[in-house]
Motif scaffolding. Structure first.
Motif, PDB file in Angstrom:
ATOM      1  N   UNK A   1      85.317 -75.837  34.210  1.00  0.00           N
ATOM      2  CA  UNK A   1      86.278 -74.845  34.701  1.00  0.00           C
ATOM      3  C   UNK A   1      85.556 -73.811  35.551  1.00  0.00           C
ATOM      4  N   UNK A   2      86.330 -73.098  36.345  1.00  0.00           N
ATOM      5  CA  UNK A   2      85.796 -72.019  37.184  1.00  0.00           C
ATOM      6  C   UNK A   2      86.412 -70.707  36.719  1.00  0.00           C
ATOM      7  N   UNK A   3      85.576 -69.714  36.474  1.00  0.00           N
ATOM      8  CA  UNK A   3      86.052 -68.389  36.083  1.00  0.00           C
ATOM      9  C   UNK A   3      85.888 -67.410  37.232  1.00  0.00           C
ATOM     10  N   UNK A   4      86.950 -66.687  37.553  1.00  0.00           N
ATOM     11  CA  UNK A   4      86.902 -65.705  38.639  1.00  0.00           C
ATOM     12  C   UNK A   4      86.903 -64.302  38.045  1.00  0.00           C
ATOM     13  N   UNK A   5      85.779 -63.616  38.180  1.00  0.00           N
ATOM     14  CA  UNK A   5      85.633 -62.255  37.668  1.00  0.00           C
ATOM     15  C   UNK A   5      85.455 -61.299  38.841  1.00  0.00           C
ATOM     16  N   UNK A   6      85.261 -60.021  38.530  1.00  0.00           N
ATOM     17  CA  UNK A   6      85.117 -59.008  39.577  1.00  0.00           C
ATOM     18  C   UNK A   6      84.179 -57.911  39.099  1.00  0.00           C
ATOM     19  N   UNK A   7      83.929 -56.952  39.980  1.00  0.00           N
ATOM     20  CA  UNK A   7      83.093 -55.808  39.617  1.00  0.00           C
ATOM     21  C   UNK A   7      83.948 -54.725  38.972  1.00  0.00           C
ATOM     22  N   UNK A   8      84.570 -55.080  37.875  1.00  0.00           N
ATOM     23  CA  UNK A   8      85.387 -54.146  37.095  1.00  0.00           C
ATOM     24  C   UNK A   8      84.856 -54.111  35.671  1.00  0.00           C
ATOM     25  N   UNK A   9      85.146 -53.003  34.970  1.00  0.00           N
ATOM     26  CA  UNK A   9      84.632 -52.882  33.614  1.00  0.00           C
ATOM     27  C   UNK A   9      83.115 -52.941  33.622  1.00  0.00           C
ATOM     28  N   UNK A  10      82.539 -53.711  32.715  1.00  0.00           N
ATOM     29  CA  UNK A  10      81.105 -53.979  32.727  1.00  0.00           C
ATOM     30  C   UNK A  10      80.927 -55.455  33.039  1.00  0.00           C
TER      31      UNK A  10
ATOM     32  N   UNK B   1      83.736 -59.966  46.264  1.00  0.00           N
ATOM     33  CA  UNK B   1      82.746 -59.532  47.239  1.00  0.00           C
ATOM     34  C   UNK B   1      83.266 -59.712  48.659  1.00  0.00           C
ATOM     35  N   UNK B   2      82.767 -58.874  49.572  1.00  0.00           N
ATOM     36  CA  UNK B   2      83.243 -58.874  50.953  1.00  0.00           C
ATOM     37  C   UNK B   2      82.707 -60.075  51.721  1.00  0.00           C
TER      38      UNK B   2
END
Length: 285
Positions: free
Chosen positions: A105-114, A183-184
């Motif tokens: 599977x692929x997990x999509x996270x971001x620069x949120x939280x920690x 990310x940009x």
């Protein structure tokens, strides 16, 4: 430097958060860190908010950012049990179902939280391997130190340039490959352009392309701070890896953006506003 950082990591949380309070004062009042970028990003993202509200969010962000700095360092000394207590996966069954079927599977996270605690805690909570795609740092010491932190609970790391090769070589192994997908992407990356926080932004199309190529299910990884030093992660399925996928329209990335917007609006101070996320412009020519 290594032993200094390790020594700091073994300090109790009470002392580390005092250090974070010092960092907060330093970043806001003494040597403002990217203050212009932070305020500009917030103003453009929340045009309906007053100057006072923007200032309040900005200060909340810097306080959160200072906490994240010491929390990342604390990874070097945290036990698995402590990390699992501090980061709670509310619905790991979303991914476990795919692992039981022998799927990647692929997990999509971001620069949120920690964001640094997501990968390390996932390796504890989930039954299959967790690998994070990352951009190597230019400084050899910090590159080595961060890789040591990210892999100490059993997680793996994949340099961004090796992502496709790694997924081809390990195709068919049950695991989750995590991408920080906010990310940009510049014009040279042939990005997917969409509205993000009231501004046009380019996103990498990796999630849609990799999901289609490997028939990999995709989940959105939402991380939210509950209180100082405690977070929760909620998984949302974006794609089951089976249905036909119109890659050119980037439906997975579009879903990711909309969910990320919702998370940011719910807790704006927990997003990484120091990043010049909207620096690239679409070339309409």
């Amino acid at each position: 430097m290594h032993w200094l950082l390790m020594g700091l990591a073994y300090l109790p949380y009470s002392v580390l958060y005092l250090l974070a309070d010092f960092f907060y004062v330093l970043l806001v009042y003494v040597v403002p860190y990217r203050k212009k970028v932070v305020v500009e990003n917030l103003r453009n993202s929340f045009p309906e908010k007053s100057a006072a509200e923007i200032e309040r969010i900005a200060k909340g962000f810097y306080r959160h950012f200072a906490d994240v700095i010491v929390e990342i360092l604390k990874l070097a000394a945290m036990s698995d049990a402590e990390l699992k207590r501090r980061v709670i996966f509310r619905n790991p069954e979303v991914l476990e179902r795919f692992f039981a079927e022998g799927r990647m599977a692929i997990g999509l996270a971001s620069h949120a939280g920690n964001w640094e605690w997501v990968l390390t805690s996932g390796a504890i909570w989930l039954s299959a391997e967790v690998d994070g795609v990352y951009k190597p740092l230019s400084n050899p010491f910090f590159e080595s130190f961060m890789c040591e932190l990210r892999t100490r609970t059993g997680a793996g790391v994949i340099p961004m340039r090796d992502t496709l090769r790694d997924m081809v070589e390990r195709r068919g192994q049950p695991r989750v490959v995590s991408l920080l997908s906010d990310q940009a992407a510049g014009p040279e990356d042939r990005p997917y352009w969409t509205s993000f926080m009231n501004q046009e932004a380019g996103f990498y199309t990796s999630a849609d392309r990799l999901a289609a190529k490997f028939q990999a299910p995709v989940v959105y990884v939402s991380i939210r701070r509950l209180r100082r030093g405690y977070y929760e992660i909620v998984l949302t399925e974006l794609y089951d890896g089976i249905a036909p996928l119109p890659v050119k329209d980037c439906p997975i990335t579009e879903q990711f953006v909309r969910l990320l917007e919702q998370d940011i609006r719910n807790a704006p101070e927990q997003y990484l506003w120091t990043h010049r996320r909207w620096k690239h412009k679409r070339n309409n020519g």
